[in-house]
Design a protein around this motif. Sequence first.
Motif, PDB file in Angstrom:
ATOM      1  N   GLU B 364       0.450  -1.185   0.474  1.00 26.30           N
ATOM      2  CA  GLU B 364       0.150  -0.173   0.436  1.00 26.30           C
ATOM      3  C   GLU B 364       0.919   1.238  -0.254  1.00 26.30           C
ATOM      4  OE1 GLU B 364      -3.292   0.418  -0.582  1.00 26.30           O
ATOM      5  OE2 GLU B 364      -3.546  -1.702  -0.554  1.00 26.30           O
ATOM      6  N   LYS B 365       1.801   1.290  -0.730  1.00 24.00           N
ATOM      7  CA  LYS B 365       2.596   2.641  -0.893  1.00 24.00           C
ATOM      8  C   LYS B 365       3.121   2.463  -2.048  1.00 24.00           C
ATOM      9  CE  LYS B 365       5.141   1.373   3.785  1.00 24.00           C
ATOM     10  NZ  LYS B 365       5.920   0.467   3.920  1.00 24.00           N
ATOM     11  N   PRO B 366       3.865   3.432  -2.793  1.00 22.87           N
ATOM     12  CA  PRO B 366       4.307   3.325  -4.185  1.00 22.87           C
ATOM     13  C   PRO B 366       4.999   2.181  -4.902  1.00 22.87           C
ATOM     14  CG  PRO B 366       4.178   5.956  -3.343  1.00 22.87           C
ATOM     15  CD  PRO B 366       4.052   4.454  -1.841  1.00 22.87           C
ATOM     16  N   VAL B 367       5.107   1.699  -5.798  1.00 25.26           N
ATOM     17  CA  VAL B 367       6.079   0.439  -6.168  1.00 25.26           C
ATOM     18  C   VAL B 367       6.951   0.908  -7.522  1.00 25.26           C
ATOM     19  CG1 VAL B 367       4.811  -0.786  -4.903  1.00 25.26           C
ATOM     20  CG2 VAL B 367       4.934  -0.276  -7.354  1.00 25.26           C
ATOM     21  N   THR B 368       7.743   0.043  -7.622  1.00 29.06           N
ATOM     22  CA  THR B 368       8.802   0.532  -8.496  1.00 29.06           C
ATOM     23  C   THR B 368       8.558  -1.127  -9.777  1.00 29.06           C
ATOM     24  OG1 THR B 368      10.146   2.027  -8.251  1.00 29.06           O
ATOM     25  CG2 THR B 368      10.649   0.947 -10.492  1.00 29.06           C
ATOM     26  N   VAL B 369       7.603  -0.953 -10.678  1.00 30.56           N
ATOM     27  CA  VAL B 369       7.414  -2.467 -10.882  1.00 30.56           C
ATOM     28  C   VAL B 369       8.616  -2.191 -12.355  1.00 30.56           C
ATOM     29  CG1 VAL B 369       6.355  -3.284 -13.271  1.00 30.56           C
ATOM     30  CG2 VAL B 369       5.401  -1.574 -11.317  1.00 30.56           C
ATOM     31  N   GLU B 370       9.830  -3.147 -12.194  1.00 30.17           N
ATOM     32  CA  GLU B 370      11.011  -3.085 -13.133  1.00 30.17           C
ATOM     33  C   GLU B 370      11.154  -4.197 -14.058  1.00 30.17           C
ATOM     34  OE1 GLU B 370      14.771  -3.223 -11.111  1.00 30.17           O
ATOM     35  OE2 GLU B 370      15.154  -4.714 -12.166  1.00 30.17           O
ATOM     36  N   VAL B 371      11.781  -3.855 -15.332  1.00 31.27           N
ATOM     37  CA  VAL B 371      11.181  -4.684 -16.493  1.00 31.27           C
ATOM     38  C   VAL B 371      13.203  -4.636 -17.100  1.00 31.27           C
ATOM     39  CG1 VAL B 371      10.167  -5.512 -18.417  1.00 31.27           C
ATOM     40  CG2 VAL B 371       9.589  -4.573 -16.594  1.00 31.27           C
TER      41      VAL B 371
END
Lengths: 124, 412
Positions: B364-371
């Motif tokens: 429930e916090k900002p996330v980074t989607v890493e590809v």
Amino acid sequence: MTVQKSHFVCVVCPIGCEIDVVHEDSEILSMEGQKCDKSEEYVRQELLEPMRILTTTVRIRGARWPVIPVRTDGPVPKRLFPRLMRQLKRIELQAPVDMLDVVVSDIAGTDANIVATRSMPQER
Amino acid sequence: MEVDVAVIGSGPAGLTAAIHARGSGARSVVLLEREEELGGILKQCIHNGFGLEQFKQDYTGPEYAERLIQDLEETDVQCFLNTLVTDLSPDRVITALSPEHGAIEISAGSIVLGMGCRERARGSIGIPGTRPAGIFTAGVAQRFVNIDGYLPGRRIVILGSGDIGLMMARRLTLEGARVIGVYEIMGYPSGLKRNIVQCLDDFDIPLHLSHTATGITGKERVEGVTISKVDSDLRAVKGTEQLITCDTLLLSVGLIPENELSQQAGVEISAATKGPVSTETMATSVPGVYTCGNVATVFDIVDHVAQTGATAGASAARYVGGRLNGDVPHVDIVPGENVRLLFPHRYSFQGDLLLFIRAAEPVEKPVTVEVSPPGSRITRPYARPNEMLRVRIPGAKLAEVRHPLKVSIREK
């Protein structure tokens, strides 16, 4: 008039901010938890009069199916849902019906109409 | 008969695929539907909230379907209703049965699978107890109420917090039934947050997390359901059992892509998504066979379903026109940190990659989607298992990639 605390989950967008509000009746004194400005309008309306779209079915004669889906064409006070449902239980439509045909106008003095949400042709 | 593109199933995915196949240059397109009307499951989803993204409109399911059907009717796509596909061969020959045409054989240049998904039922979760009447999946109850005009019961327990179960909690309450509660085995709801608010909170229907059904009683008809708390391993805790008197148990415990036909065609099925192994063009492992919507993987919202239908339809048209090869090099897309599900499974260098990602655990916090490769980082305000994340990686960034793409979700 007393100062109260209430909790809301804003449904304006999918984030669904959990908001704690301190209010006196429908007047917002303070609120926290919202991530944008849109929540304030939502919470104000919720305190004043929660409004919703009602979707349900009504009976229909002469069609392939015994019921047809309908909705209010705008938000109506949530507290009137039981009354609207009782009124809609009593009516029966006759096919054919077109999508967005007005089935009941100004239902229960809400200014909203009940409209069909699909077409249903007459069954041969 | 011989056609350029055959689409199986006329829900939101199939309708959109048929429209886009015709619009992308396929000369003859047929749409096969086993029911008597087009529209699939949308017809019984009478609630609103459909098409907010795609049409910027708040449609009900039937309105959304009718809008797509109107678009379809402007094309010369040929529809076969009451037509059940019984066989699909790897060389794209469809055998189907209909009362009007009898047995028909259709040889298609390319095929789009749009059969949707099925609900998991009692057998999938193994609830002990008797086998009385009154146990329904939520979708079956939805059909009874919204299309056939029957109320399936008066005192209702709902097991599982999937969106259809939440919708039915509200719907049955409006129709005068008493919904005693919704019981969810996980520690978080599986339906969308706005549905919890608008279907349960609005009607004071309690949601009990970390609870499951451990028994059913009743001989002819359901008389009660035993509910137990579960521990962190999802095992029922002894001594927490409570018997809830009810006449109906609704199950909203998940959906599984319906791939009986896909398997007949020899399509490789992913153990992770339970649907065909797919590329970004919605190609399956069998050349010329494409997939879309909930038969590909179970999506949360209709806009995503339709989006994959558009891609599949366009790809099917390109394949039959010789503009898309069935056997192209690809790299795998594999889950990394905090990723439970990924779609598609492969990238085949045909433009942008639209990735659908389901988190394993809520953040429930900002996330980074890493590809990575290519090392793309995309920020999202949160990650929840019940709301797929969707990110687009530009094709230009992926052109030089030679290793599997690993997708991770990390707290920012």
